[in-house]
Motif scaffolding. Structure first.
Motif, PDB file in Angstrom:
ATOM      1  N   LYS A   1       0.825  -1.212   0.000  1.00 42.69           N
ATOM      2  CA  LYS A   1       0.000   0.000   0.000  1.00 42.69           C
ATOM      3  C   LYS A   1       0.863   1.268   0.000  1.00 42.69           C
ATOM      4  O   LYS A   1       0.477   2.303   0.523  1.00 42.69           O
ATOM      5  CB  LYS A   1      -0.973   0.007   1.175  1.00 42.69           C
ATOM      6  CG  LYS A   1      -2.001  -1.087   1.094  1.00 42.69           C
ATOM      7  CD  LYS A   1      -2.938  -1.038   2.263  1.00 42.69           C
ATOM      8  CE  LYS A   1      -4.011  -2.090   2.198  1.00 42.69           C
ATOM      9  NZ  LYS A   1      -3.568  -3.445   2.185  1.00 42.69           N
ATOM     10  N   SER A   2       2.036   1.178  -0.607  1.00 45.54           N
ATOM     11  CA  SER A   2       2.957   2.293  -0.713  1.00 45.54           C
ATOM     12  C   SER A   2       3.182   2.618  -2.185  1.00 45.54           C
ATOM     13  O   SER A   2       3.569   1.737  -2.966  1.00 45.54           O
ATOM     14  CB  SER A   2       4.294   1.941  -0.061  1.00 45.54           C
ATOM     15  OG  SER A   2       5.265   2.907  -0.383  1.00 45.54           O
ATOM     16  N   LEU A   3       2.942   3.852  -2.562  1.00 44.09           N
ATOM     17  CA  LEU A   3       3.042   4.234  -3.962  1.00 44.09           C
ATOM     18  C   LEU A   3       4.455   4.052  -4.502  1.00 44.09           C
ATOM     19  O   LEU A   3       4.630   3.591  -5.622  1.00 44.09           O
ATOM     20  CB  LEU A   3       2.583   5.684  -4.145  1.00 44.09           C
ATOM     21  CG  LEU A   3       2.531   6.197  -5.570  1.00 44.09           C
ATOM     22  CD1 LEU A   3       1.595   5.341  -6.420  1.00 44.09           C
ATOM     23  CD2 LEU A   3       2.100   7.640  -5.604  1.00 44.09           C
ATOM     24  N   ILE A   4       5.469   4.354  -3.713  1.00 42.61           N
ATOM     25  CA  ILE A   4       6.843   4.228  -4.193  1.00 42.61           C
ATOM     26  C   ILE A   4       7.188   2.753  -4.447  1.00 42.61           C
ATOM     27  O   ILE A   4       7.853   2.420  -5.434  1.00 42.61           O
ATOM     28  CB  ILE A   4       7.863   4.898  -3.236  1.00 42.61           C
ATOM     29  CG1 ILE A   4       9.247   4.969  -3.874  1.00 42.61           C
ATOM     30  CG2 ILE A   4       7.930   4.192  -1.914  1.00 42.61           C
ATOM     31  CD1 ILE A   4       9.345   5.921  -5.014  1.00 42.61           C
ATOM     32  N   VAL A   5       6.701   1.860  -3.597  1.00 40.08           N
ATOM     33  CA  VAL A   5       6.952   0.427  -3.789  1.00 40.08           C
ATOM     34  C   VAL A   5       6.253  -0.046  -5.062  1.00 40.08           C
ATOM     35  O   VAL A   5       6.826  -0.790  -5.863  1.00 40.08           O
ATOM     36  CB  VAL A   5       6.481  -0.379  -2.560  1.00 40.08           C
ATOM     37  CG1 VAL A   5       6.525  -1.870  -2.837  1.00 40.08           C
ATOM     38  CG2 VAL A   5       7.315  -0.026  -1.348  1.00 40.08           C
TER      39      VAL A   5
END
Length: 108
Positions: free
Chosen positions: A88-92
């Motif tokens: 739930k992390s945009l960068i990941v």
């Protein structure tokens, strides 16, 4: 190509119209309380936009026939989707998507 006053005015005008169309709704909504049903309805807009973008890249449209599957994009989407659910992390999500597409293009 020389930059004339007409071209410069067109670029500035287009930028102004784009900026205003994005700022005015925030200014107008800031002073009003929106009903709960409208806020709930608007909460689905980002999901619908992302789904449309993903489906557009997975399926290739051909006039007069059924769409075909772009397997490169499909195979890159699957691990990216799993990373999105887990992190739930945009960068990941972005990094996994880029790495998966790079590996697929490198290997195939």
């Amino acid at each position: 190509m020389a930059l004339s006053i007409k071209i410069l005015a067109t670029i500035v005008g287009c930028g102004l119209v784009t900026w205003l169309s994005r700022v005015i709704p925030f200014v107008l909504v800031k002073n009003f309380d929106l009903p709960a049903w409208l806020i709930r309805y608007l909460s689905f807009v980002p999901l619908v936009i992302m789904t449309a973008l993903i489906m557009e890249n997975i399926f290739t449209h051909h006039a007069g026939s059924l769409p075909t599957i772009d397997y490169e994009n499909l195979f890159a989407t699957i691990p990216t989707f799993i990373a999105a659910i887990i992190s739930k992390s945009l960068i990941v999500i972005v990094v996994v998507g880029i790495v998966c597409m790079a590996l697929i293009r490198l290997l195939f």
